[in-house]
Every structure is written in structure tokens, then in C-alpha cells.
Design a protein around this motif. Structure first.
Motif, PDB file in Angstrom:
ATOM      1  N   GLY A 429      62.774  -3.070  -7.904  1.00 20.75           N
ATOM      2  CA  GLY A 429      61.357  -2.909  -8.044  1.00 20.75           C
ATOM      3  C   GLY A 429      60.777  -2.410  -9.276  1.00 20.75           C
ATOM      4  N   GLN A 430      61.774  -2.122 -10.225  1.00 16.62           N
ATOM      5  CA  GLN A 430      61.305  -1.539 -11.743  1.00 16.62           C
ATOM      6  C   GLN A 430      61.337  -2.598 -12.461  1.00 16.62           C
ATOM      7  OE1 GLN A 430      60.077   1.680 -11.775  1.00 16.62           O
ATOM      8  NE2 GLN A 430      60.111   1.389  -9.710  1.00 16.62           N
ATOM      9  N   PHE A 431      60.530  -2.644 -13.611  1.00 13.66           N
ATOM     10  CA  PHE A 431      60.677  -3.618 -14.689  1.00 13.66           C
ATOM     11  C   PHE A 431      61.942  -3.529 -15.559  1.00 13.66           C
ATOM     12  CE2 PHE A 431      59.621  -4.903 -19.308  1.00 13.66           C
ATOM     13  CZ  PHE A 431      59.283  -6.077 -18.886  1.00 13.66           C
ATOM     14  N   LYS A 432      62.299  -4.745 -15.859  1.00 11.73           N
ATOM     15  CA  LYS A 432      63.456  -4.854 -16.742  1.00 11.73           C
ATOM     16  C   LYS A 432      63.515  -5.677 -17.649  1.00 11.73           C
ATOM     17  CE  LYS A 432      68.372  -6.747 -16.110  1.00 11.73           C
ATOM     18  NZ  LYS A 432      69.062  -7.453 -15.183  1.00 11.73           N
ATOM     19  N   LYS A 433      63.684  -4.991 -19.128  1.00  8.63           N
ATOM     20  CA  LYS A 433      63.917  -5.627 -20.036  1.00  8.63           C
ATOM     21  C   LYS A 433      65.036  -6.766 -20.368  1.00  8.63           C
ATOM     22  CE  LYS A 433      61.338  -2.144 -22.910  1.00  8.63           C
ATOM     23  NZ  LYS A 433      61.551  -1.325 -24.000  1.00  8.63           N
ATOM     24  N   ARG A 434      64.748  -7.660 -20.905  1.00 12.56           N
ATOM     25  CA  ARG A 434      65.792  -8.706 -20.979  1.00 12.56           C
ATOM     26  C   ARG A 434      66.137  -9.255 -22.639  1.00 12.56           C
ATOM     27  NH1 ARG A 434      66.920 -11.508 -16.194  1.00 12.56           N
ATOM     28  NH2 ARG A 434      68.737 -12.453 -17.479  1.00 12.56           N
ATOM     29  N   GLU A 435      67.160  -8.786 -22.733  1.00 11.44           N
ATOM     30  CA  GLU A 435      67.708  -9.189 -24.242  1.00 11.44           C
ATOM     31  C   GLU A 435      67.532 -10.741 -24.724  1.00 11.44           C
ATOM     32  OE1 GLU A 435      71.370  -7.812 -27.041  1.00 11.44           O
ATOM     33  OE2 GLU A 435      72.064  -8.471 -25.079  1.00 11.44           O
ATOM     34  N   SER A 436      67.605 -11.696 -23.763  1.00  9.64           N
ATOM     35  CA  SER A 436      67.517 -12.999 -23.984  1.00  9.64           C
ATOM     36  C   SER A 436      66.116 -13.366 -23.897  1.00  9.64           C
ATOM     37  CB  SER A 436      68.311 -13.724 -22.928  1.00  9.64           C
ATOM     38  OG  SER A 436      68.049 -13.412 -21.562  1.00  9.64           O
ATOM     39  N   PHE A 437      65.140 -12.470 -24.057  1.00  9.19           N
ATOM     40  CA  PHE A 437      63.477 -12.729 -23.980  1.00  9.19           C
ATOM     41  C   PHE A 437      63.075 -12.412 -25.349  1.00  9.19           C
ATOM     42  CE2 PHE A 437      59.170 -11.420 -23.114  1.00  9.19           C
ATOM     43  CZ  PHE A 437      58.825 -12.251 -22.723  1.00  9.19           C
ATOM     44  N   LEU A 438      62.927 -13.327 -26.250  1.00  6.57           N
ATOM     45  CA  LEU A 438      62.461 -13.485 -27.557  1.00  6.57           C
ATOM     46  C   LEU A 438      61.215 -14.232 -27.970  1.00  6.57           C
ATOM     47  CD1 LEU A 438      65.933 -13.517 -29.396  1.00  6.57           C
ATOM     48  CD2 LEU A 438      64.629 -11.511 -29.117  1.00  6.57           C
ATOM     49  N   PRO A 439      60.112 -14.150 -27.109  1.00  4.66           N
ATOM     50  CA  PRO A 439      58.629 -14.865 -27.565  1.00  4.66           C
ATOM     51  C   PRO A 439      58.106 -14.378 -28.875  1.00  4.66           C
ATOM     52  CG  PRO A 439      58.338 -13.263 -25.732  1.00  4.66           C
ATOM     53  CD  PRO A 439      59.689 -13.079 -25.915  1.00  4.66           C
ATOM     54  N   PHE A 440      58.617 -13.094 -29.382  1.00  7.27           N
ATOM     55  CA  PHE A 440      57.951 -12.642 -30.659  1.00  7.27           C
ATOM     56  C   PHE A 440      58.985 -12.691 -31.883  1.00  7.27           C
ATOM     57  CE2 PHE A 440      55.642 -10.300 -27.294  1.00  7.27           C
ATOM     58  CZ  PHE A 440      54.335 -10.732 -27.695  1.00  7.27           C
ATOM     59  N   SER A 441      60.091 -13.423 -31.465  1.00  9.07           N
ATOM     60  CA  SER A 441      61.127 -13.483 -32.377  1.00  9.07           C
ATOM     61  C   SER A 441      61.929 -12.155 -32.429  1.00  9.07           C
ATOM     62  CB  SER A 441      60.886 -14.098 -33.766  1.00  9.07           C
ATOM     63  OG  SER A 441      61.833 -14.557 -34.458  1.00  9.07           O
ATOM     64  N   MET A 442      62.726 -12.157 -33.725  1.00 13.34           N
ATOM     65  CA  MET A 442      63.276 -10.478 -33.909  1.00 13.34           C
ATOM     66  C   MET A 442      63.685 -10.828 -35.561  1.00 13.34           C
ATOM     67  SD  MET A 442      67.248 -11.528 -32.190  1.00 13.34           S
ATOM     68  CE  MET A 442      67.544  -9.690 -32.538  1.00 13.34           C
ATOM     69  N   GLY A 443      64.129  -9.372 -35.720  1.00 16.95           N
ATOM     70  CA  GLY A 443      64.424  -9.261 -37.304  1.00 16.95           C
ATOM     71  C   GLY A 443      63.214  -9.220 -38.242  1.00 16.95           C
ATOM     72  N   LYS A 444      63.327  -9.173 -39.470  1.00 12.30           N
ATOM     73  CA  LYS A 444      62.536  -8.848 -40.383  1.00 12.30           C
ATOM     74  C   LYS A 444      61.067  -9.632 -40.249  1.00 12.30           C
ATOM     75  CE  LYS A 444      65.441  -6.508 -43.809  1.00 12.30           C
ATOM     76  NZ  LYS A 444      66.230  -6.666 -45.186  1.00 12.30           N
ATOM     77  N   ARG A 445      61.305 -11.042 -39.795  1.00 11.39           N
ATOM     78  CA  ARG A 445      60.147 -11.889 -39.734  1.00 11.39           C
ATOM     79  C   ARG A 445      59.613 -11.985 -38.392  1.00 11.39           C
ATOM     80  NH1 ARG A 445      58.868 -14.475 -45.129  1.00 11.39           N
ATOM     81  NH2 ARG A 445      57.084 -15.016 -43.850  1.00 11.39           N
TER      82      ARG A 445
END
Length: 501
Positions: A429-445
Motif C-alpha cells: 500500500g506504500q509507494f515504492k521507488k524502482r531502480e529500473s525506472f529511468l524516464p529522466f535518465s541518470m548521471g551528469k546529463r
């Protein structure tokens, strides 16, 4: 008779000579092409390339991200293509993506300069610039987002105010079928207009509506087959007529729009009281004119336009998907509304502080982003130096595409990857962050507007669910088909917004 035979021999020899010459030229060019395309040892595998065109005609640019999934199955998580004159390597899978953008981030930090962007912006602006220009433009853009709203109450208030205007505009439709596209893009663009230009535009402003349509058309054409043809064969396409030429005409009009605001700011700005991003940029321009920086008028126009484009199309397209999914899945829409009614009620305005108490609504927004898949191959990167990656050799200058489609539909990461299912982001019932969710990308860019986009999505979406129930027009079935461009958006649709009493 002798003269006739002599003439015949001469004609035959000339024809033979011409054919020989043509054959020799073609053979020479073919060999040069083969030599040029000789890949180094341990280069990633990929489909067979044709001379000159590479794999261009093996890719359906109306559904590029789906075609590439077939290559992933055949060649693995790192494979290569050639699109016209551009060598491309596609990378799939969370471990490899993380390795690229964390451990080897310096080797993949640059953007790949496509011929379309090179002709429209050159090396200026924020989105495709590199090196010192990118660092300076990013620093100033982040400062502007902080100083003129991001993370401050003033920006939340601006989104809330714009939400009021959006709800009012949709309410005027009286529950009848309408296309929500322009209303959503107007609302979202007004937030970025507030940050960059210091003002907003009314929904009845015909001139601004035309500009938004121009913006949408340009973004679509850049990612269309015509735009990709130009990227693949710029030296030829530059001189040929076609839809791709409209990209450059439209871009010129968009630059004029920004130039108009720059001129207005130059007449009445106060260096001691900056109002928005343009004022902040003008302050940088007047500092020590002898220093070598990217703070010039060309970059001012390009970066302002980049912020306006990036901050408008992505979020508005996500909201378009959100309303569409809610109409297609009425039971999920009803669950969202139950949570909103319990936490916020019918009259109180939605606030960012409500997000922690609304895990289901938050999960639905994230699932919209996963399924909507608006940037299916991420923004392209370029290899900055010859790099060994996953056992392969990647030469400097190679274009890198990050396969977010495969990541967001990976059956190893998601229980029902092809089904719209908010439970992917819920646990007990609680929100769970997912490591495999990258719509905004990751890293410096990674997307510098991530926090702004998240704030807009939550407030706009929750307020619309609070005030309306979205349904298909009577006797119509809504389609979840997409339209390919730089952004993956739903095809145009009509929807009914039924006021909630």
C-alpha cells in the motif's frame, strides 16, 4: 560504308569507355565505403550493412524503438548499426546503463550532434552542447530554476494558479468531446514561460496557440522519417525539397519568438533585480566582456528555446497519456479519485505536500511514465574517447542510444511489463521507488528539470482527477497508438471531461 563502320566503332568505344569509367568510379566509391566502415576488433555485432546507407532502410522510423527490440533479441544488449553516415551503438539492460552513466560517465557525457541540430543550433544552447558551453549553460539554467521557482513556494503557487486556469478552460467544454492537446501544452508551457520569460499566455491567445502548434510540428518532424533522412544523408537532403525543410523554417520562427522577448528584456531589465532566466543571462553577458565564455546572444536564444521546448513537450505529452489511460482504465481512475477525495477533498487545492499521503496517485503517474515511454531511446550520447565497454571496443565519436524501452518493459524487472498496472510502484500500500525506472535518465546529463516535471505532473494530474472524470466519447473506443517524433506522444484523440459534483 567505311565511314559508317568507323562511326559505329567510335560510338561503341565511347559507350564502352563511359561504362568502364562509371563502373570504375562506383567500384572505387564502394571500396572506399568498405574501408571507411571497417570496424575495429571487438566492435559490437549488428545486422549486415548496405554500402552508403548502412542499416537506414532496415529501421522503420515510425516505430524505431520497437524495431530495435528485435535486434536486441538477436545480437544482445550491446549491438551496432549504421544510420546513413552515423555509427550507432544501442545499449540495453540496467547493469550496463548504470555502468555507462556512473563508472564510465566521463566517456559518455557528451551529446551526439545530429545534422538537424547542428543546422538549427550549432554547438549552442543546453540540450546538445558539450564541454565548457554545456557546463556554463547548465549551471545558469539550474540557478534560474532555483531562483525563479524550483524548490520554492513561488513555483508551486505558479503551478497551482495555472491549474486553476486549466480546470476552467476544460470546464468550458461542458462534458462534450474535445481534444485536450493544446490546453495541456498551453498550461505546461506557461510554467516554463514564467521561469524563462517572466509571464504567462492566455488560452485564448491565438498567436501563442499558433506558436505551440509550430512547436509540436517541429518536434514531430525532427523525429519523423523525413528528419531522420536528413540526419542520415545531410549533404544530399540539404538541397532536396521535402518536409525536413520545414524543420528549419519553423526553427527560425521559434528563434524569432525568443528574440522578441530578449529585446524586450534588454530595454527594461534591472541587473539588481533579475526577474527570470533571460535577465540572469543578460547579467552574465555584461560581466567582464574580455573573458572567454558562452554567455552571448546566440546561446541566450538557443538555451532559452531549449528550456522552453524541453519543459513543454515532455510534460504535456505525459499528461496526454495520463488522461488517455484514465479513460481507458476507468477502474484505476476511480481508485485515484477515491484517494484524492479522502486526502484532499473536493474543494481544497492540491499541494505538493499531499504527495506523501497519496501513494496510489503517485504510483499511477509513474506507471503513465513507464507505459507512455515518451523518450524511448533516451537523448543520444557520444563516446568522448576510445572506450572498452562490456568487452567491446567503442571508437570515439560513436553515437550511443540507451534502450529505455527495453528497460521499462523488461519482464525481469516488471511483473506485467505490457500491462498498465500501478501495482508496479506499490508495496504493502506504500509507494515504492524502482531502480529500473529511468524516464529522466541518470548521471551528469540527466534531465535538469526532473523536479519541476514531477511537481507539474502531480499537481496538474491530481487537480484534473479531482475536478473531472475522463471518458471516451459515446460509442467510441480510444486508441493507445503512438505518434513518433522526438517525443513519443499518443495519436490525436477526443475525450469527454465530466465535471465531478
Amino acid at each position: 560504308m567505311i565511314m559508317f563502320l568507323s562511326s559505329l566503332v567510335t560510338t561503341f568505344w565511347e559507350a564502352l569507355h563511359l561504362r568502364t569509367l562509371v563502373l570504375a568510379v562506383v567500384t572505387f566509391l564502394f571500396l572506399i565505403n568498405i574501408l571507411r566502415r571497417c570496424h575495429p576488433k571487438n566492435y559490437p555485432p549488428g545486422p549486415w550493412r548496405l554500402p552508403f546507407v548502412g542499416n537506414f532502410f532496415q529501421v522503420d522510423f515510425k516505430q524505431t524503438h520497437l524495431v530495435l527490440q528485435q535486434f536486441v533479441k538477436k545480437y544482445g544488449n550491446v549491438f551496432s548499426l549504421e544510420l546513413g553516415q552515423s555509427p550507432v551503438v544501442v545499449v540495453s539492460g540496467l547493469p550496463l546503463i548504470k555502468e555507462m552513466f556512473t563508472h564510465l560517465d566521463q566517456n559518455f557525457v557528451d551529446r551526439f550532434m545530429t545534422p538537424v541540430r547542428e543546422r538549427t543550433t550549432g554547438k549552442n544552447g543546453l540540450v546538445v552542447s558539450n564541454g565548457q558551453t554545456w557546463k556554463e549553460q547548465r549551471r545558469l539554467a539550474l540557478m534560474a530554476l532555483r531562483n525563479f521557482g524550483l524548490g520554492k513556494k513561488s513555483l508551486e503557487e505558479s503551478i497551482q494558479e495555472e491549474t486553476h486556469h486549466l480546470v476552467e478552460a476544460i470546464g468550458k467544454e461542458g462534458g462534450q468531446p474535445f481534444n485536450p492537446h493544446l490546453k495541456l501544452i498551453n498550461a505546461v508551457s506557461n510554467i516554463m514561460c514564467f521561469v524563462t520569460f517572466g509571464e504567462r499566455f492566455e488560452y485564448e491567445d491565438c498567436q501563442f496557440q499558433e506558436l505551440l502548434q509550430l512547436l509540436d510540428e517541429t518536434m514531430h518532424l525532427m523525429g519523423s522519417p523525413a528528419g531522420q533522412l536528413y540526419n542520415g544523408f545531410p549533404r544530399i537532403m540539404k538541397y532536396l525539397p521535402g518536409p525536413h525543410q520545414k524543420i528549419f523554417r519553423n526553427w527560425g520562427k521559434l528563434k524569432l519568438f525568443v528574440s522578441h522577448f530578449v529585446e524586450k528584456h534588454q530595454k527594461d531589465w534591472n541587473p539588481d533585480e533579475p526577474r527570470d532566466f533571460i535577465d540572469a543571462f543578460l547579467i552574465e553577458m555584461q560581466k567582464d566582456p574580455d573573458r572567454t565564455t558562452s554567455y552571448n546572444e546566440e546561446n541566450l536564444i538557443s538555451t532559452t528555446l531549449d528550456l522552453f521546448l524541453a519543459g513543454t513537450e515532455t510534460t504535456s505529452s505525459t499528461l496526454l497519456w495520463a488522461l488517455l489511460y484514465m479513460a481507458v482504465y476507468p477502474e484505476i481512475q476511480e481508485n485515484v479519485q477515491v484517494e484524492i477525495d479522502r486526502v484532499i477533498g473536493h474543494k481544497r487545492q492540491v499541494s505538493l505536500s499531499d504527495r506523501e499521503s497519496m501513494p496510489y496517485t503517485n504510483a499511477v503517474i509513474h506507471e503513465v511514465q513507464r507505459m507512455g515511454n515518451i523518450v524511448p531511446l533516451n537523448s543520444s550520447r557520444a563516446v568522448t574517447v576510445d572506450t572498452k565497454f562490456n568487452g567491446f571496443h567503442l571508437p570515439k565519436g560513436t553515437m550511443i542510444l540507451t534502450n529505455l524501452t527495453a528497460l521499462h518493459r523488461d519482464p525481469k524487472e516488471w511483473d506485467t511489463p505490457e500491462v498498465f498496472n500501478p501495482e508496479h510502484f506499490l508495496e504493502n500500500g506504500q509507494f515504492k521507488k524502482r531502480e529500473s525506472f529511468l524516464p529522466f535518465s541518470m548521471g551528469k546529463r540527466a534531465c535538469l528539470g526532473e523536479q519541476l516535471a514531477k511537481s507539474e505532473l502531480f499537481i496538474f494530474f491530481s487537480a484534473l482527477m479531482q475536478k473531472f472524470t475522463f471518458k471516451p466519447p459515446i460509442n467510441e473506443k480510444l486508441s493507445l497508438k503512438f505518434r513518433m517524433g522526438l517525443i513519443l506522444a499518443p495519436v490525436s484523440y477526443q475525450i469527454c471531461a465530466i465535471p465531478r459534483v
